[in-house]
Design an enzyme around this catalytic site. Structure first.
Site, PDB file in Angstrom:
ATOM      1  CE  LYS A 119      -2.274   3.164   2.521  1.00 50.27           C
ATOM      2  NZ  LYS A 119      -1.682   4.163   1.755  1.00 50.27           N
ATOM      3  CD  GLU A 175      13.530   1.480   8.571  1.00 50.83           C
ATOM      4  OE1 GLU A 175      14.079   2.651   8.437  1.00 50.83           O
ATOM      5  OE2 GLU A 175      14.045   0.264   8.931  1.00 50.83           O
ATOM      6  CB  CYS A 217      12.870   9.663   7.128  1.00 49.16           C
ATOM      7  SG  CYS A 217      14.033   8.503   6.025  1.00 49.16           S
ATOM      8  CD  GLU A 274       9.814  13.595  10.500  1.00 43.18           C
ATOM      9  OE1 GLU A 274       8.813  13.205  10.700  1.00 43.18           O
ATOM     10  OE2 GLU A 274      10.725  12.920   9.957  1.00 43.18           O
TER      11      GLU A 274
HETATM   12  P1  NAD Z   1       2.395   9.108   7.288  1.00 47.19           P
HETATM   13  O1  NAD Z   1       2.627   8.288   8.678  1.00 47.19           O
HETATM   14  O2  NAD Z   1       1.113   9.893   7.247  1.00 47.19           O
HETATM   15  O3  NAD Z   1       1.899   7.924   6.135  1.00 47.19           O
HETATM   16  C1  NAD Z   1       2.625   6.717   5.934  1.00 47.19           C
HETATM   17  C2  NAD Z   1       1.770   5.660   5.268  1.00 47.19           C
HETATM   18  O4  NAD Z   1       0.900   5.232   6.137  1.00 47.19           O
HETATM   19  C3  NAD Z   1       1.019   6.120   4.172  1.00 47.19           C
HETATM   20  O5  NAD Z   1       0.942   5.021   3.081  1.00 47.19           O
HETATM   21  C4  NAD Z   1      -0.363   6.442   4.664  1.00 47.19           C
HETATM   22  O6  NAD Z   1      -1.387   6.234   3.802  1.00 47.19           O
HETATM   23  C5  NAD Z   1      -0.183   5.134   5.915  1.00 47.19           C
HETATM   24  N1  NAD Z   1      -1.138   5.490   6.955  1.00 47.19           N
HETATM   25  C6  NAD Z   1      -1.891   6.409   7.371  1.00 47.19           C
HETATM   26  N2  NAD Z   1      -2.497   6.332   8.392  1.00 47.19           N
HETATM   27  C7  NAD Z   1      -2.411   5.010   8.554  1.00 47.19           C
HETATM   28  C8  NAD Z   1      -3.187   4.010   9.440  1.00 47.19           C
HETATM   29  N3  NAD Z   1      -3.896   4.501  10.737  1.00 47.19           N
HETATM   30  N4  NAD Z   1      -2.838   2.830   9.502  1.00 47.19           N
HETATM   31  C9  NAD Z   1      -1.942   2.420   8.551  1.00 47.19           C
HETATM   32  N5  NAD Z   1      -1.311   3.048   7.652  1.00 47.19           N
HETATM   33  C10 NAD Z   1      -1.740   4.178   7.747  1.00 47.19           C
HETATM   34  O7  NAD Z   1       3.940   9.526   6.668  1.00 47.19           O
HETATM   35  P2  NAD Z   1       3.930  10.407   5.518  1.00 47.19           P
HETATM   36  O8  NAD Z   1       3.441  11.706   5.669  1.00 47.19           O
HETATM   37  O9  NAD Z   1       3.685   9.681   4.348  1.00 47.19           O
HETATM   38  O10 NAD Z   1       5.674  10.257   5.381  1.00 47.19           O
HETATM   39  C11 NAD Z   1       6.493  11.184   6.179  1.00 47.19           C
HETATM   40  C12 NAD Z   1       6.819  10.728   7.296  1.00 47.19           C
HETATM   41  O11 NAD Z   1       7.656   9.403   7.110  1.00 47.19           O
HETATM   42  C13 NAD Z   1       7.903  11.395   8.180  1.00 47.19           C
HETATM   43  O12 NAD Z   1       7.628  11.249   9.651  1.00 47.19           O
HETATM   44  C14 NAD Z   1       9.133  10.505   7.792  1.00 47.19           C
HETATM   45  O13 NAD Z   1      10.300  10.729   8.746  1.00 47.19           O
HETATM   46  C15 NAD Z   1       8.972   9.140   7.648  1.00 47.19           C
HETATM   47  N6  NAD Z   1       9.735   8.635   6.669  1.00 47.19           N
HETATM   48  C16 NAD Z   1      10.523   7.557   7.566  1.00 47.19           C
HETATM   49  C17 NAD Z   1      11.442   6.926   6.570  1.00 47.19           C
HETATM   50  C18 NAD Z   1      12.521   5.867   7.344  1.00 47.19           C
HETATM   51  O14 NAD Z   1      13.101   5.010   6.880  1.00 47.19           O
HETATM   52  N7  NAD Z   1      12.716   5.929   8.865  1.00 47.19           N
HETATM   53  C19 NAD Z   1      11.698   6.983   5.252  1.00 47.19           C
HETATM   54  C20 NAD Z   1      10.438   8.122   4.698  1.00 47.19           C
HETATM   55  C21 NAD Z   1       9.760   8.732   5.589  1.00 47.19           C
END
Ligand code: NAD
Length: 505
Positions: free
Chosen positions: A193, A268, A302, A400
């Site tokens: 997803k 992650e 990230c 962040e």
């Molecule tokens: P997000 O947490 O809003 O969304 C990430 C994913 O989770 C999306 O596909 C989203 O649709 C899904 N999601 C949302 N609500 C959910 C739920 N209740 N249950 C399951 N899945 C759900 O994050 P974002 O805004 O897409 O990305 C930015 C964040 O991701 C930042 O905090 C960044 O640091 C982090 N990030 C971490 C890494 C890493 O490797 N550590 C890499 C890239 C991004």
């Protein structure tokens, strides 16, 4: 069928005349799924609709999990040789390279990142598929030949089963490549997803995998929202493991939902990563590195080096030179070859980043440059922004921001630098800039983070693992460590000859 490739001339990338209508990919077939609703994605840099996706439902997830479970249990992927898996994965890498222009353009249209950067990410992803294909051939265990004449001990690895993979919007294709090939190399099947606003290249990958010969049901993609599709994946009792990449807040929800069937969870999550610059550093290299560290992917990264800790004796000069360089960074239309930083992902996130900038001003951080939206007739752009005299109590130091914003804090001693650097709930990444080897080694030993860089930043490659300390995550992706995460271990005692009897006759 709109998921197929269209010819793109890489030298003249044009905006699409009409949006691309995607479907989901379940059990080797394209499908609209159970809902008649669609997600509409606009290019954040051009403000035109570029893609639409079905808004998947819980039933769509159930269908995909059923297909993945049946594929796993059939053994058509999980029980074939690593070499046979590697053949499909190498073909996948080849097809990714052949379709690089198409993949990169779609990635740029959906994320707003520079096309030059997207090309690098697609190429990097192909590299990872090749690397992981090699690993597929070397999934191995251990043996204990020292248990006496009558016993042999074996430790074997098996694929964990059906994996749910939830990914964010900032590096859609690349982050997928840091997970899917390892999952497939281990012999698992999966339900992916991608973020609802950037699912395009993951769907193109599904077509590539089919063409490369991956059996139906092994790789499934359900598009849709996190609260519906993501939630169903994390709580699904027929999924053995979830790999979640995203914010710490949603990661916490995934942790709770996964408790239902005690599934394994890889997390992650977010970061607030320090770049520690000592006075003895090569100043030119440190300036360039810290600039790149906080502006790469418009700071929506990230591992972004969003906190700069700089030794007080060079603090004033370093900040002055950093501001001069920040003003020269090329921001704008990501389709221009000279653009270095592109758009902010969505209107909502753009407002969040601008809100943090206002918060920094209110809390007394000193604005050295930027601090505003870029005035354009279309697209979401924010100026590279640097705050000085940021203290650990300020919101901009702690949270962040995920935008092109750097927070500078001076320090007076090594001990103070480490204390400030570690003063965060996150532990994803950190960089140390110094010409003193002892200080560099001491620095990476003392910093609490999963990824460390010495005299560079955001360097990477498939060989080394990535993951976080503290609230930045659980587990590791990439490298042989990444593959191990998707395996279960069995230990086997084999009795040789007669077993000593328990019940005397
Ligand atoms: P997000 O947490 O809003 O969304 C990430 C994913 O989770 C999306 O596909 C989203 O649709 C899904 N999601 C949302 N609500 C959910 C739920 N209740 N249950 C399951 N899945 C759900 O994050 P974002 O805004 O897409 O990305 C930015 C964040 O991701 C930042 O905090 C960044 O640091 C982090 N990030 C971490 C890494 C890493 O490797 N550590 C890499 C890239 C991004």
């Amino acid at each position: 069928m709109s998921n197929t490739f269209h010819h793109v001339d890489v030298n003249h990338p044009l905006l699409p005349e009409k949006a691309r209508e995607f479907q989901m990919f379940i059990n080797g077939k394209w499908t609209k799924g159970h809902s008649s609703e669609n997600f509409v994605r606009k290019s954040p840099a051009h403000d035109i609709v570029v893609s639409t996706y079905p808004a998947g439902t819980a039933e769509d997830v159930d269908d995909a999990v059923k297909a993945a479970r049946e594929a796993f249990d059939s053994g058509k992927w999980s029980r074939i040789s690593g070499g046979a898996r590697a053949t499909v994965m190498l073909k996948t890498a080849q097809l990714i390279r052949e379709n690089l222009a198409e993949l990169a353009l779609l990635e740029t249209l959906e994320t707003g990142k520079p096309l030059t950067q997207s090309r690098g990410e697609i190429q990097g992803a192909a590299d990872i598929w090749e690397y992981a294909a090699g690993l597929a051939r070397s999934v191995n265990g251990d043996s204990f030949n020292n248990l006496g004449d009558n016993m042999l001990g074996l430790v074997t690895r098996e694929p964990i089963g059906v994996v749910g993979v939830i990914t964010p919007w900032n590096f859609p294709f690349f982050i997928g490549a840091e997970r899917y090939p390892y999952i497939l190399a281990a012999g698992c099947t999966l339900v992916a997803k991608a973020a609802e606003i950037t699912s395009g290249t993951t769907l193109l990958l599904a077509g590539i995998l089919k063409e490369a010969g991956l059996p139906d049901g092994v790789f499934n993609v359900v598009t849709g929202s996190g609260s519906v599709v993501g939630q169903r994946i994390t709580e699904h009792s027929d999924i053995d493991m979830v790999s979640f990449t995203g914010s710490t807040a949603v990661g916490q929800m995934a942790l709770q939902a996964s408790a239902k069937n005690i599934k394994r969870l890889g997390l992650e999550l977010g970061g607030k990563n320090p770049q520690v610059v000592f006075a003895d550093a090569d100043m030119d290299a440190a300036l360039d590195g810290t600039l790149f560290g906080f502006l790469f992917n418009t700071g929506q990264c990230c591992v972004s080096g969003s906190r700069l800790l700089v030794e007080r004796s060079i603090h004033a000069e370093f900040c002055r030179k950093l501001v001069e360089r920040a003003k020269k960074v090329q921001s704008g239309d990501p389709l221009n070859e000279s653009t270095q930083i592109g758009a902010i992902i969505t209107e909502k996130h753009y407002q969040t980043v601008l809100g943090y900038i206002e918060q920094g001003k209110k809390e007394g951080a000193q604005l050295l440059t930027g601090g505003s939206a870029v005035k354009t007739d279309k697209g979401l752009f924010i100026e590279p922004t640097i705050f000085d005299d940021v203290t650990p109590v300020m919101t901009v130091f702690r949270e962040e921001i995920f935008g092109p914003v750097l927070c500078v804090t001076p320090f007076d001693s090594y001990e103070e630098a480490i204390r400030i650097a570690n003063d965060t709930c996150y532990g994803l990444a950190a960089s140390v800039w110094t010409s003193n080897l002892d200080k560099a080694v001491q620095g990476f030993r003392d910093l609490k983070a999963g990824r460390l860089w010495v005299n560079t930043t955001i360097a990477g490659g498939p060989e080394l693992p990535s993951g976080g300390f503290k609230q930045s995550g659980i587990g590791r992706e990439s490298g042989s460590y990444g593959l191990d995460e998707y395996t279960e271990i069995k230990s086997v005692h084999i009795q040789l000859g007669k077993r000593a009897k328990w019940l005397a006759e």
